[in-house]
Scaffold this motif. Structure first.
Motif, PDB file in Angstrom:
ATOM      1  N   PRO A  96       4.620   4.629  -5.146  1.00 42.56           N
ATOM      2  CA  PRO A  96       5.677   3.680  -5.502  1.00 42.56           C
ATOM      3  C   PRO A  96       5.503   2.374  -4.733  1.00 42.56           C
ATOM      4  CG  PRO A  96       6.543   5.419  -4.098  1.00 42.56           C
ATOM      5  CD  PRO A  96       5.142   5.788  -4.418  1.00 42.56           C
ATOM      6  N   TRP A  97       5.976   1.290  -5.323  1.00 38.81           N
ATOM      7  CA  TRP A  97       5.985   0.019  -4.625  1.00 38.81           C
ATOM      8  C   TRP A  97       7.147   0.065  -3.636  1.00 38.81           C
ATOM      9  CZ3 TRP A  97       4.734  -4.805  -7.999  1.00 38.81           C
ATOM     10  CH2 TRP A  97       3.578  -4.564  -8.763  1.00 38.81           C
ATOM     11  N   VAL A  98       7.025  -0.672  -2.547  1.00 37.34           N
ATOM     12  CA  VAL A  98       8.061  -0.652  -1.517  1.00 37.34           C
ATOM     13  C   VAL A  98       8.508  -2.076  -1.230  1.00 37.34           C
ATOM     14  CG1 VAL A  98       8.619  -0.005   0.852  1.00 37.34           C
ATOM     15  CG2 VAL A  98       7.092   1.440  -0.498  1.00 37.34           C
ATOM     16  N   LEU A  99       9.822  -2.300  -1.307  1.00 37.74           N
ATOM     17  CA  LEU A  99      10.394  -3.582  -0.932  1.00 37.74           C
ATOM     18  C   LEU A  99      10.946  -3.406   0.479  1.00 37.74           C
ATOM     19  CD1 LEU A  99      11.080  -6.477  -1.684  1.00 37.74           C
ATOM     20  CD2 LEU A  99      13.224  -5.652  -2.613  1.00 37.74           C
ATOM     21  N   VAL A 100      10.331  -4.084   1.438  1.00 36.87           N
ATOM     22  CA  VAL A 100      10.702  -3.949   2.843  1.00 36.87           C
ATOM     23  C   VAL A 100      11.840  -4.916   3.162  1.00 36.87           C
ATOM     24  CG1 VAL A 100       9.876  -4.128   5.225  1.00 36.87           C
ATOM     25  CG2 VAL A 100       8.339  -3.281   3.432  1.00 36.87           C
ATOM     26  N   GLY A 101      12.871  -4.418   3.788  1.00 34.45           N
ATOM     27  CA  GLY A 101      13.955  -5.277   4.237  1.00 34.45           C
ATOM     28  C   GLY A 101      15.315  -4.941   3.673  1.00 34.45           C
ATOM     29  N   VAL A 102      15.367  -4.223   2.562  1.00 35.07           N
ATOM     30  CA  VAL A 102      16.650  -3.854   1.956  1.00 35.07           C
ATOM     31  C   VAL A 102      16.576  -2.393   1.517  1.00 35.07           C
ATOM     32  CG1 VAL A 102      18.315  -4.340   0.135  1.00 35.07           C
ATOM     33  CG2 VAL A 102      16.987  -6.209   1.116  1.00 35.07           C
ATOM     34  N   ALA A 103      17.445  -1.581   2.094  1.00 29.11           N
ATOM     35  CA  ALA A 103      17.472  -0.164   1.728  1.00 29.11           C
ATOM     36  C   ALA A 103      18.329   0.018   0.482  1.00 29.11           C
ATOM     37  CB  ALA A 103      18.030   0.659   2.877  1.00 29.11           C
ATOM     38  N   PHE A 104      17.711   0.471  -0.599  1.00 29.46           N
ATOM     39  CA  PHE A 104      18.483   0.734  -1.816  1.00 29.46           C
ATOM     40  C   PHE A 104      18.053   2.013  -2.508  1.00 29.46           C
ATOM     41  CE2 PHE A 104      15.047  -2.186  -3.011  1.00 29.46           C
ATOM     42  CZ  PHE A 104      14.429  -1.499  -4.033  1.00 29.46           C
ATOM     43  N   GLY A 105      17.190   2.783  -1.899  1.00 28.64           N
ATOM     44  CA  GLY A 105      16.731   4.021  -2.511  1.00 28.64           C
ATOM     45  C   GLY A 105      15.629   3.762  -3.516  1.00 28.64           C
ATOM     46  N   ARG A 106      15.592   4.564  -4.566  1.00 29.37           N
ATOM     47  CA  ARG A 106      14.551   4.450  -5.589  1.00 29.37           C
ATOM     48  C   ARG A 106      15.114   3.822  -6.854  1.00 29.37           C
ATOM     49  NH1 ARG A 106       9.961   7.241  -4.600  1.00 29.37           N
ATOM     50  NH2 ARG A 106      10.016   8.725  -2.892  1.00 29.37           N
ATOM     51  N   LEU A 107      14.236   3.054  -7.517  1.00 24.47           N
ATOM     52  CA  LEU A 107      14.602   2.436  -8.785  1.00 24.47           C
ATOM     53  C   LEU A 107      13.402   2.551  -9.721  1.00 24.47           C
ATOM     54  CD1 LEU A 107      16.644   0.767 -10.436  1.00 24.47           C
ATOM     55  CD2 LEU A 107      15.626  -1.273  -9.439  1.00 24.47           C
ATOM     56  N   GLU A 108      13.619   3.200 -10.853  1.00 24.78           N
ATOM     57  CA  GLU A 108      12.566   3.352 -11.861  1.00 24.78           C
ATOM     58  C   GLU A 108      12.558   2.144 -12.784  1.00 24.78           C
ATOM     59  OE1 GLU A 108      10.195   5.654 -12.672  1.00 24.78           O
ATOM     60  OE2 GLU A 108      10.631   6.908 -10.921  1.00 24.78           O
ATOM     61  N   PRO A 110      10.127   0.114 -15.940  1.00 24.42           N
ATOM     62  CA  PRO A 110       9.214   0.546 -16.994  1.00 24.42           C
ATOM     63  C   PRO A 110       7.751   0.670 -16.543  1.00 24.42           C
ATOM     64  CG  PRO A 110      10.694  -1.138 -17.830  1.00 24.42           C
ATOM     65  CD  PRO A 110      10.943  -1.033 -16.359  1.00 24.42           C
ATOM     66  N   THR A 111       7.322  -0.175 -15.617  1.00 24.05           N
ATOM     67  CA  THR A 111       5.909  -0.160 -15.228  1.00 24.05           C
ATOM     68  C   THR A 111       5.640   0.452 -13.863  1.00 24.05           C
ATOM     69  OG1 THR A 111       6.105  -2.392 -14.331  1.00 24.05           O
ATOM     70  CG2 THR A 111       5.363  -2.186 -16.619  1.00 24.05           C
ATOM     71  N   CYS A 112       6.681   0.668 -13.056  1.00 26.46           N
ATOM     72  CA  CYS A 112       6.471   1.242 -11.728  1.00 26.46           C
ATOM     73  C   CYS A 112       7.786   1.741 -11.140  1.00 26.46           C
ATOM     74  CB  CYS A 112       5.831   0.214 -10.787  1.00 26.46           C
ATOM     75  SG  CYS A 112       6.851  -1.231 -10.506  1.00 26.46           S
ATOM     76  N   GLU A 113       7.659   2.422 -10.028  1.00 26.42           N
ATOM     77  CA  GLU A 113       8.820   2.878  -9.278  1.00 26.42           C
ATOM     78  C   GLU A 113       8.903   2.029  -8.009  1.00 26.42           C
ATOM     79  OE1 GLU A 113      10.530   6.998  -7.300  1.00 26.42           O
ATOM     80  OE2 GLU A 113       8.405   6.822  -7.729  1.00 26.42           O
ATOM     81  N   ILE A 114      10.118   1.581  -7.660  1.00 29.97           N
ATOM     82  CA  ILE A 114      10.329   0.752  -6.483  1.00 29.97           C
ATOM     83  C   ILE A 114      11.191   1.525  -5.497  1.00 29.97           C
ATOM     84  CG2 ILE A 114      11.219  -1.442  -5.609  1.00 29.97           C
ATOM     85  CD1 ILE A 114       9.008  -1.798  -7.682  1.00 29.97           C
TER      86      ILE A 114
END
Length: 149
Positions: A96-108, A110-114
């Motif tokens: 999964p891609w990771v967005l560093v700096g904001v905790a929001f859990g997982r988000l699906e 269409p093209t990837c999981e964040i």
């Protein structure tokens, strides 16, 4: 998938979470008003106390969501091209891609999981300063950093 599209999707999810929290708050306020009309006594006082505790929890959640939305909007406005993993960086990995700096859990998407990880999360700490091509072990998983956005 670009950083703006990811940020927009995360903000939309957070706005939905905020709306849900506001609806919960309204429902709890109605329950509190109804409880106020019931008869006095220990059961009445306990019911009111429980509702007040739930209201505090929802208000706390609402505050965290609003702060996360503000953080996401700041991240989205950043035009700087990152060369290392740090707060505000979207990390493309072999998982999964990771967005560093904001905790929001997982988000699906269409093209990837964040996945959203706060800057203090073990994952963000392990990756801090990493560059494209680095492999970072987290438990049994090996994450390869493919790109930074």
């Amino acid at each position: 998938m670009n950083k703006k599209a990811v940020c927009d999707a995360v903000v939309n999810q957070m706005l939905n979470d905020k709306d849900e929290a506001l609806r919960n708050l309204d429902g709890l306020q109605e329950a509190l008003n109804a409880e106020s009309r019931s008869t006095a006594g220990d059961k009445h006082d306990t019911g009111r106390a429980m509702i007040h505790r739930e209201i505090e929890q929802v208000e706390s959640t609402l505050k965290r969501v609003e702060e996360a939305i503000d953080s996401m909007l700041r991240i989205e406005q950043s035009k700087q091209k990152p060369n290392r993993v740090a707060a505000g960086v979207l990390v493309e990995t072999n998982g999964p891609w990771v967005l560093v700096g904001v905790a929001f859990g997982r988000l699906e998407l269409p093209t990837c999981e964040i996945v959203g990880a706060s800057s203090k999360a073990p994952l963000a700490q392990a990756w801090h300063g990493s560059v494209v091509g680095d492999v970072v072990n987290m438990g049994p998983k090996k994450w390869t950093i493919k790109a930074l956005h």
